[in-house]
Scaffold this motif. Structure first.
Motif, short mmCIF file in Angstrom:
data_model
loop_
_atom_site.label_atom_id
_atom_site.label_comp_id
_atom_site.label_asym_id
_atom_site.label_seq_id
_atom_site.Cartn_x
_atom_site.Cartn_y
_atom_site.Cartn_z
N PRO A 109 54.36 21.02 68.73
CA PRO A 109 54.73 19.82 69.50
C PRO A 109 54.59 18.54 68.64
CG PRO A 109 52.51 20.45 70.03
CD PRO A 109 53.01 21.49 69.06
N ASP A 110 55.12 17.48 69.19
CA ASP A 110 54.95 16.17 68.56
C ASP A 110 53.50 15.71 68.71
OD1 ASP A 110 57.60 16.15 67.87
OD2 ASP A 110 58.21 15.12 69.74
N LEU A 111 53.16 14.72 67.90
CA LEU A 111 51.76 14.25 67.88
C LEU A 111 51.34 13.62 69.20
CD1 LEU A 111 49.29 14.02 66.04
CD2 LEU A 111 50.10 11.75 65.36
N ASP A 112 52.31 13.11 69.98
CA ASP A 112 51.96 12.47 71.25
C ASP A 112 51.92 13.44 72.41
OD1 ASP A 112 54.60 13.04 71.32
OD2 ASP A 112 55.25 11.06 72.06
N SER A 113 52.01 14.75 72.14
CA SER A 113 52.01 15.74 73.22
C SER A 113 50.58 16.01 73.70
CB SER A 113 52.64 17.05 72.76
OG SER A 113 51.77 17.71 71.85
N GLU A 114 50.49 16.62 74.85
CA GLU A 114 49.18 16.94 75.45
C GLU A 114 48.44 18.00 74.64
OE1 GLU A 114 47.63 18.71 79.69
OE2 GLU A 114 49.24 17.22 79.72
N LEU A 115 49.18 18.87 73.94
CA LEU A 115 48.52 19.91 73.15
C LEU A 115 47.70 19.31 72.01
CD1 LEU A 115 51.31 22.67 73.01
CD2 LEU A 115 49.33 22.51 74.53
N TRP A 116 48.25 18.25 71.38
CA TRP A 116 47.48 17.57 70.35
C TRP A 116 46.27 16.85 70.95
CZ3 TRP A 116 47.34 18.24 65.38
CH2 TRP A 116 48.45 18.78 64.71
N LEU A 117 46.42 16.36 72.16
CA LEU A 117 45.27 15.75 72.85
C LEU A 117 44.15 16.77 73.02
CD1 LEU A 117 43.89 13.45 74.41
CD2 LEU A 117 45.15 14.23 76.45
N HIS A 118 44.54 18.02 73.38
CA HIS A 118 43.55 19.09 73.51
C HIS A 118 42.84 19.33 72.18
CE1 HIS A 118 45.90 20.92 77.15
NE2 HIS A 118 45.35 19.73 77.41
N PHE A 119 43.58 19.32 71.11
CA PHE A 119 42.99 19.56 69.79
C PHE A 119 41.96 18.48 69.45
CE2 PHE A 119 43.00 18.57 65.25
CZ PHE A 119 42.57 19.77 64.72
N PHE A 120 42.35 17.22 69.61
CA PHE A 120 41.43 16.14 69.26
C PHE A 120 40.22 16.10 70.22
CE2 PHE A 120 45.39 14.31 67.37
CZ PHE A 120 44.97 14.41 66.06
N THR A 121 40.44 16.52 71.45
CA THR A 121 39.32 16.62 72.39
C THR A 121 38.32 17.66 71.93
OG1 THR A 121 40.75 15.94 74.24
CG2 THR A 121 38.65 17.03 74.78
N VAL A 122 38.84 18.78 71.43
CA VAL A 122 37.96 19.84 70.92
C VAL A 122 37.15 19.32 69.73
CG1 VAL A 122 37.96 22.03 69.67
CG2 VAL A 122 39.27 21.80 71.78
N VAL A 123 37.80 18.55 68.85
CA VAL A 123 37.08 17.97 67.71
C VAL A 123 35.94 17.08 68.21
CG1 VAL A 123 37.25 16.42 65.72
CG2 VAL A 123 39.07 18.09 66.18
N PHE A 124 36.23 16.25 69.20
CA PHE A 124 35.21 15.37 69.76
C PHE A 124 34.08 16.17 70.39
CE2 PHE A 124 33.57 13.36 73.64
CZ PHE A 124 32.91 12.27 73.08
N VAL A 125 34.46 17.23 71.13
CA VAL A 125 33.45 18.06 71.78
C VAL A 125 32.54 18.72 70.74
CG1 VAL A 125 33.12 20.19 73.09
CG2 VAL A 125 34.72 18.47 73.90
N MET A 126 33.08 19.20 69.65
CA MET A 126 32.27 19.82 68.61
C MET A 126 31.30 18.80 67.99
SD MET A 126 32.69 22.96 68.61
CE MET A 126 31.56 23.14 67.24
N TYR A 127 31.79 17.59 67.77
CA TYR A 127 30.91 16.54 67.25
C TYR A 127 29.76 16.29 68.23
CZ TYR A 127 29.11 11.86 66.50
OH TYR A 127 28.28 10.78 66.35
N PHE A 128 30.11 16.22 69.52
CA PHE A 128 29.11 15.98 70.55
C PHE A 128 28.07 17.09 70.56
CE2 PHE A 128 27.80 17.01 74.92
CZ PHE A 128 27.08 15.86 75.24
#
Length: 468
Positions: free
Chosen positions: A173-192
């Protein structure tokens, strides 16, 4: 960072094997504590996925988890019995714990990934939440063993990324898709999660440092106490020998055995005799206190005739009362014999303390009463004086060590402040209680209560008691 360096940095006393064993014990202890909480979480996850997804997959997951839980229980019992010198067993237990951690984490990861693969892309709330819950649980409760925590977080993080990267790979998908949002959320969750793990790990390390400091302080205190005890015991015994000679010589002078004492010296000799007696009592009290603290105070239990004991106490302290101008009288029922089970010599020591205090705090010309009473199955021994009384709210001072009441009468009543404290210890060891009632301006009554004995108890006593 090495595992051993994580545990107790800067520790001067604990060896690496001891620190590792402490970590294993803390880890397995926490595992047992949270056993049923984990079971509730696993069962809830199993039921949800069995109903909404694949029941066979859910059943396999739960069976695997149960196997790991049984292994955890067995390992926890094994670790609890380990000693620091069992180096091979310590490292063997560590390996088995890590292997079981890998199996448990793998079961959770495969379970979450399989559920995610059954769903459409982007709709992975349930498996991702399962992974998040598992990772947060590990961050909060597995910090005692850094290697186990690292294994779990690494495996859970890998599973997070497998789920979201698969969606990105399939759909590109494009960078503005919800799937990329899921990816960056996972990165944030791992940091947390990593940040939470570090916080809990630091708290655990801090607690270990404090515990080690307390242990070191405890050892120093024990060493100081032993030195103090030996010093007091040695000094007390060394003082007693010359004091006995001094006191004996002064008694001979005061009694006139060595001839009349000149009038100019009479008062000084009497004062010296009294102070020698006070010093002798002080040494006896210190030695008794030392025995009590060391648990070496022995008691020879016999059947004690309370009436006869009080007769002896009154006659033995009459001369002491005369020196203060105080009369000591006895008040016991003449037609009733009272018996208790006690150590007669130690009970006499308690009586002497009570009578001595009563005499010292009584005005000249007054009376101290020593008596006993029967209350159903209890015998009460009491000593009453006609002194100024004890104010309210100072009971802790009366029975504390080295404590004396601050009153005007205290100036004529010197002492170590140990007598009533030792008396309380003795009475309680003999199975009794000690207390007092007082009224300002009207005097004080100290009393000890003991279980009463009948004639039938004497034979039982001989067959049961030797010494406490």
């Amino acid at each position: 960072m090495a595992f051993f360096d994580i545990v107790q940095p800067g520790s001067k006393t604990a060896a690496p094997d001891e620190r590792l064993l402490q970590n294993l014990k803390d880890y397995t202890s926490m595992s047992l504590t949270l056993l049923w909480q984990r079971q509730a979480i696993y069962l809830a996850a199993t039921l949800l996925t069995a109903f909404y997804f694949d029941p066979i997959n859910a059943a396999l997951f739960y069976v695997t988890i149960l196997f790991c839980e049984v292994q955890d229980i067995m390992l926890a019992r094994r670790v609890a019995a380990l000693l620091p010198r069992q180096t091979d067993a310590i490292y063997s237990s560590l390996i088995w714990i890590l292997l079981n951690t890998m199996l448990s984490a793998a079961a959770i990861c495969l379970f979450a990934i399989s559920v995610a693969f059954e769903q459409e892309s982007g709709g992975h709330f349930t498996p991702l939440f399962f992974l998040f819950a598992a990772a947060l649980f590990a961050a909060m409760n597995n910090h005692q063993l850094v290697m186990a925590l690292t294994i779990r977080l690494a495996m859970y993080g890998l599973s997070f990324f497998i789920i979201v990267l698969r969606d990105l790979w399939l759909h590109r998908p494009d960078l503005d898709s919800e799937l990329w949002l899921h990816f960056f959320t996972v990165v944030f969750v791992m940091y947390f999660l990593i940040d939470c793990s570090i916080v809990f790990l630091k708290l655990y390390q801090k607690n270990l440092k404090q515990l080690e400091a307390l242990r070191e302080e405890h050892e120093r205190t024990k060493a100081a106490y032993i030195v103090k005890s030996q010093f007091i015991s040695t000094v007390s015994h060394e003082l007693r020998t010359p004091l006995t000679s001094i006191k004996g010589s002064l008694d001979l002078l005061n009694s006139g055995t060595m001839g009349p004492v000149p009038d100019s010296m009479q008062k000084l000799v009497e004062i010296a005799g009294k102070n020698a007696l006070r010093l002798s009592h002080l040494i006896d009290d210190v030695l008794d206190l030392q025995k009590i603290e060391a648990g070496e105070m022995n008691y020879k239990i016999t059947m004690v005739d309370v009436n006869a004991l009080l007769d002896e106490a009154v006659s033995g302290n009459s001369g002491y009362g005369n020196t203060y101008g105080v009369t000591i009288t006895e008040d016991c029922p003449p037609d009733e014999t009272m018996r208790i089970r006690a150590d007669e010599s130690r009970l006499m020591q308690v009586l002497n303390n009570m009578i001595s205090n009563a005499v010292k705090f009584s005005p000249e010309g007054s009376e101290v009463t020593v008596g006993c009473k029967r209350f159903s199955d209890t015998v009460r021994i009491y000593v009453s004086d006609q002194g100024s009384g004890i104010p309210e709210g100072v009971k802790h001072k009366v029975f504390d060590r080295f404590s004396q009441l601050d009153s005007s009468d205290q100036r004529r009543a010197a002492g170590s402040g140990l007598g009533m404290s030792i008396s309380k210890e003795i009475v309680e060891q003999l199975g009794g209680t000690i207390d007092y009632v007082s009224e300002l301006g009207h005097g004080t009554t100290f009393y000890c209560d003991f279980p009463a004995c009948g004639d039938s108890d004497e034979q039982w006593l001989k067959g049961t008691f030797g010494s406490l």
